[in-house]
Design a protein around this motif. Structure first.
Motif, PDB file in Angstrom:
ATOM      1  N   ALA A   1       0.876  -1.175   0.046  1.00  0.00           N
ATOM      2  CA  ALA A   1       0.117  -0.069  -0.005  1.00  0.00           C
ATOM      3  C   ALA A   1       0.632   1.379  -0.210  1.00  0.00           C
ATOM      4  CB  ALA A   1      -0.897   0.070   1.110  1.00  0.00           C
TER       5      ALA A   1
ATOM      6  N   PRO B   1       1.230   5.874   3.661  1.00  0.00           N
ATOM      7  CA  PRO B   1      -0.204   6.330   3.466  1.00  0.00           C
ATOM      8  C   PRO B   1      -0.671   6.977   4.429  1.00  0.00           C
ATOM      9  CG  PRO B   1      -0.132   3.955   4.354  1.00  0.00           C
ATOM     10  CD  PRO B   1       1.311   4.405   4.209  1.00  0.00           C
TER      11      PRO B   1
ATOM     12  N   ARG C   1      -6.487   7.025   4.420  1.00  0.00           N
ATOM     13  CA  ARG C   1      -6.456   5.868   3.688  1.00  0.00           C
ATOM     14  C   ARG C   1      -6.201   4.589   4.488  1.00  0.00           C
ATOM     15  NH1 ARG C   1      -8.287   6.946  -1.036  1.00  0.00           N
ATOM     16  NH2 ARG C   1      -7.240   8.354  -2.360  1.00  0.00           N
ATOM     17  N   ARG C   2      -5.483   4.766   5.530  1.00  0.00           N
ATOM     18  CA  ARG C   2      -5.255   3.456   6.611  1.00  0.00           C
ATOM     19  C   ARG C   2      -6.672   3.463   7.311  1.00  0.00           C
ATOM     20  NH1 ARG C   2      -0.659   5.643  10.289  1.00  0.00           N
ATOM     21  NH2 ARG C   2      -1.256   3.814  11.517  1.00  0.00           N
TER      22      ARG C   2
ATOM     23  N   GLN D   1      -8.849   1.548   5.099  1.00  0.00           N
ATOM     24  CA  GLN D   1      -8.509   0.353   4.615  1.00  0.00           C
ATOM     25  C   GLN D   1      -8.870  -0.827   5.608  1.00  0.00           C
ATOM     26  OE1 GLN D   1      -4.258  -0.201   3.803  1.00  0.00           O
ATOM     27  NE2 GLN D   1      -4.330  -2.078   2.468  1.00  0.00           N
TER      28      GLN D   1
ATOM     29  N   VAL E   1      -3.249   1.482  -2.495  1.00  0.00           N
ATOM     30  CA  VAL E   1      -4.297   0.732  -1.780  1.00  0.00           C
ATOM     31  C   VAL E   1      -5.185   0.114  -2.471  1.00  0.00           C
ATOM     32  CG1 VAL E   1      -5.981   1.075   0.109  1.00  0.00           C
ATOM     33  CG2 VAL E   1      -3.895   2.454   0.418  1.00  0.00           C
TER      34      VAL E   1
ATOM     35  N   GLU F   1      -5.842  -4.147  -2.249  1.00  0.00           N
ATOM     36  CA  GLU F   1      -7.020  -4.858  -1.581  1.00  0.00           C
ATOM     37  C   GLU F   1      -7.514  -5.550  -2.622  1.00  0.00           C
ATOM     38  OE1 GLU F   1      -8.018  -4.872   1.495  1.00  0.00           O
ATOM     39  OE2 GLU F   1      -6.215  -3.948   1.934  1.00  0.00           O
TER      40      GLU F   1
END
Length: 208
Positions: free
Chosen positions: A74, A78, A82-83, A86, A169, A173
């Motif tokens: 990722a 990040p 964004r974290r 996710q 990201v 995923e």
């Protein structure tokens, strides 16, 4: 701080030696203790926000550790947002294999995508279409905007960039959830020259 100092003073015994006047020993001690109680109260209140993964900051590493994050794929740094996205995506993921499932997963991460599936060439296929071998049965073209920009919003964690863009990201995923034999082709901005990703390398021309 004054509210906490007043609360501490009200808890002291009554009597001549327990003066609440400014400058008294009790008043000075309460002024020393008040910032600690105020800080602890603020941190306790912050748990109401930090306990939820969508808004967690201090407890975010704990959520990530539970879910096997952060994923090196990722990116090295990040953003907090964004974290958080996710973590939420992994916690709420019920699994699936349909196009609708993957597009919904991408949406939860902040990306709008479309997925095109292909079939190998066979007798009766429309003339003028793409000619290819059996590998096309496992090929997906994932079309996404060339730049997915995430702007800063009020309430975001302090110290983060005003805007970020990128799709690492998203790739991470979908790549981990795609069926094992799937060949992923990423087409950004409709350029028509996707980059192939997967557990092995395959040149795009090999498919055509």
């Amino acid at each position: 701080m004054s509210d906490f100092r007043s609360a501490i003073l009200r808890l002291l015994p009554s009597g001549p030696i327990w003066s609440r006047e400014p400058g008294s020993m009790a008043y000075k001690l309460a002024s020393v203790w008040a910032p600690t109680f105020q800080r602890n109260g603020a941190r306790a209140g912050n748990l109401l926000v930090d306990a939820f993964p969508a808004t967690a900051v201090e407890l975010l590493p704990e959520w990530e550790s539970t879910l096997g994050l952060p994923d090196p794929y990722a990116g090295e740094s990040p953003t907090i947002e964004r974290r958080q996205a996710q973590v939420v995506a992994r916690l709420t993921d019920n699994g699936g294999s349909s196009i609708a499932y993957y597009t919904a997963l991408a949406k939860s991460l902040g990306y709008d995508i479309t997925i095109t599936q292909f079939v190998p060439s066979r007798f009766g296929k429309t003339f003028g279409g793409t000619f290819g071998g059996d590998a096309w049965a496992y090929a997906w073209k994932i079309s996404a905007p060339q730049f997915t920009i995430q702007q800063r919003q009020f309430g975001n964690a302090f110290g983060e960039p005003y805007a970020t863009w990128g799709s690492t990201v998203l790739q991470c995923e979908i790549r981990t959830r795609a069926p094992a034999r799937t060949i992923l082709m990423w087409d950004y901005g409709g350029q028509g020259n996707p980059a192939v990703l997967g557990n092995f390398e395959l040149d795009f021309n090999t498919l055509t």
